[in-house]
Design an enzyme around this catalytic site. Structure first.
Site, PDB file in Angstrom:
ATOM      1  N   HIS A   4      -8.357  -5.018  -0.869  1.00  0.00           N
ATOM      2  CA  HIS A   4      -7.188  -4.352  -0.460  1.00  0.00           C
ATOM      3  C   HIS A   4      -6.614  -4.705   0.905  1.00  0.00           C
ATOM      4  CE1 HIS A   4      -3.893  -0.975  -0.258  1.00  0.00           C
ATOM      5  NE2 HIS A   4      -4.399  -0.931   0.894  1.00  0.00           N
ATOM      6  N   SER A  43       0.890  -1.366  -0.001  1.00  0.00           N
ATOM      7  CA  SER A  43       0.098  -0.169   0.095  1.00  0.00           C
ATOM      8  C   SER A  43       0.867   1.255   0.135  1.00  0.00           C
ATOM      9  CB  SER A  43      -0.975  -0.165   1.205  1.00  0.00           C
ATOM     10  OG  SER A  43      -2.002   0.976   1.182  1.00  0.00           O
ATOM     11  N   ASP A  85     -10.112  -3.246  -5.213  1.00  0.00           N
ATOM     12  CA  ASP A  85      -9.147  -2.258  -4.485  1.00  0.00           C
ATOM     13  C   ASP A  85      -9.079  -1.143  -5.328  1.00  0.00           C
ATOM     14  OD1 ASP A  85      -7.018  -1.014  -3.222  1.00  0.00           O
ATOM     15  OD2 ASP A  85      -5.452  -2.485  -3.721  1.00  0.00           O
TER      16      ASP A  85
END
Length: 357
Positions: free
Chosen positions: A327, A143, A297
């Site tokens: 995600h 991320s 995501d």
């Protein structure tokens, strides 16, 4: 968190941080791995050293956790679990970096922290102190940490002081650009679990400033001025995404915003914040790359577009796309929503590391 923020009781990110603190472990050495909290180049790191006798020099990973540059910690349960497993099973040294967080420390401070740790670790004397093979070091992150890993890999190539070349970069559902926040993945997953579009916009804007006008401009995708329109070629999803991801979405080109905002927050258009803005020539020398993207995501298309651009520049890329994952699929190994998928993805990821690092 929104309510607390609106009432002015506590910054939104501080209240979210309280949730992550519950999930941290102090020190978790065991029979397989020695865990030490220390500093590299004045930045806090958690170091994982395998106890098994090495058969020669070890491989190593410098890891940057996710959390939108505002949250997270190397000692959180999911990171702890991943670092322990990788260190033990691959007999690898892991340096997990606790970079300083926004909003207290905005861009470029988180980037500078992870960069200085990586640069410190890549020095021949430091690598040899930990018995690491200089030809087998990677940077990795998930991320926002994937954003930092991609930016570090790019910047190392420009740094004449760094002689050690990375073997690989590992980008797990990375955030790679802030130019266009209306990609098909943002539209398709606007309100999906874990990372909604409004939360990602909040993370991006907090990375640069607490000025709500930037957040508002980002939310309506009007934060890039017309004179910087040429940068959109690097994130033009109409030719960088495969047809099945473009689906019924129509590319209309950018809606431009205020020059004043871009001048006030130049980080917005800095490749250290948006690695997708690097030119093809800057991408060409990058190391073998592993990218994981998840269908459900908002950040899906960032990773897909980067894989496409890297391949076009001649970089070796392994792109795993998880069709039924959200995600954070790996970070939530303990999480019922994605448990089976998370384990499956993690095992594939471990295989890749074992073969390519």
């Amino acid at each position: 968190s929104e309510a607390v923020d609106t009432l002015g009781l506590m910054h939104y990110m501080e209240s979210m941080r309280l949730i992550t603190v519950i999930k941290t472990f102090t020190n978790t050495s065991n029979e397989n791995v020695t865990v030490t909290d220390t500093n590299f180049s004045n930045v806090a790191v958690r170091l994982y050293l395998p106890r098994r006798a090495p058969d020669g020099l070890r491989r190593a990973m410098v890891y940057f956790h996710g959390g939108g540059w505002c949250l997270g910690d190397a000692s959180m349960e999911s990171y702890e679990h991943m670092s322990q497993r990788i260190s033990n099973e691959l007999n690898a040294v892991i340096v997990s970096v606790n970079y300083r967080l926004a909003p207290e420390h905005r861009f470029p401070i988180p980037f500078e922290d992870v960069y200085s740790v990586t640069k410190f670790f890549l020095q021949p004397r430091v690598l040899s102190q930990y018995g690491v093979d200089p030809a087998r070091v990677c940077v990795a992150g998930d991320s926002a940490g994937g954003n930092l890993a991609a930016a570090v890999a790019q910047q190392l190539l420009e740094d004449p002081e760094v002689k050690t070349k990375l073997k690989a970069q590992v980008l797990l559902y990375p955030a790679l650009q802030v130019l266009d926040l209306d990609l098909p993945s943002y539209r398709d997953n606007d309100n999906k679990p874990v990372l909604t579009k409004s939360l990602m916009v909040r993370f991006w804007s907090e990375y640069f400033t607490s000025d709500p006008s930037l957040r508002e401009a980002m939310a309506s995708n009007r934060h890039v001025p017309a004179e910087l329109g040429h940068l959109f070629q690097f994130v033009n999803w109409s030719h960088l995404l495969p047809e099945e991801m473009r689906k019924a979405h129509v590319y209309t080109g950018p809606t431009y915003g205020s020059e004043a905002l871009a001048r006030r927050y130049p980080g917005l258009l800095d490749p250290r914040a948006s690695p997708l803005l690097a030119s093809d020539a800057q991408l060409r020398p990058l190391p073998h790359t592993y990218i994981l993207t998840c269908e459900h995501d908002v950040l899906r298309d960032d990773g897909v577009m980067y894989a496409q651009r890297l391949r076009a520049a001649g970089v070796r890329v392994t792109h795993d796309h998880a069709q039924n994952a959200f995600h954070g699929a790996l970070s939530f190994l303990m999480w019922p929503l994605d448990l089976a998928v998370g384990h499956q993805l993690f095992n594939r990821y471990m295989e890749w590391l074992n073969e390519n690092l």
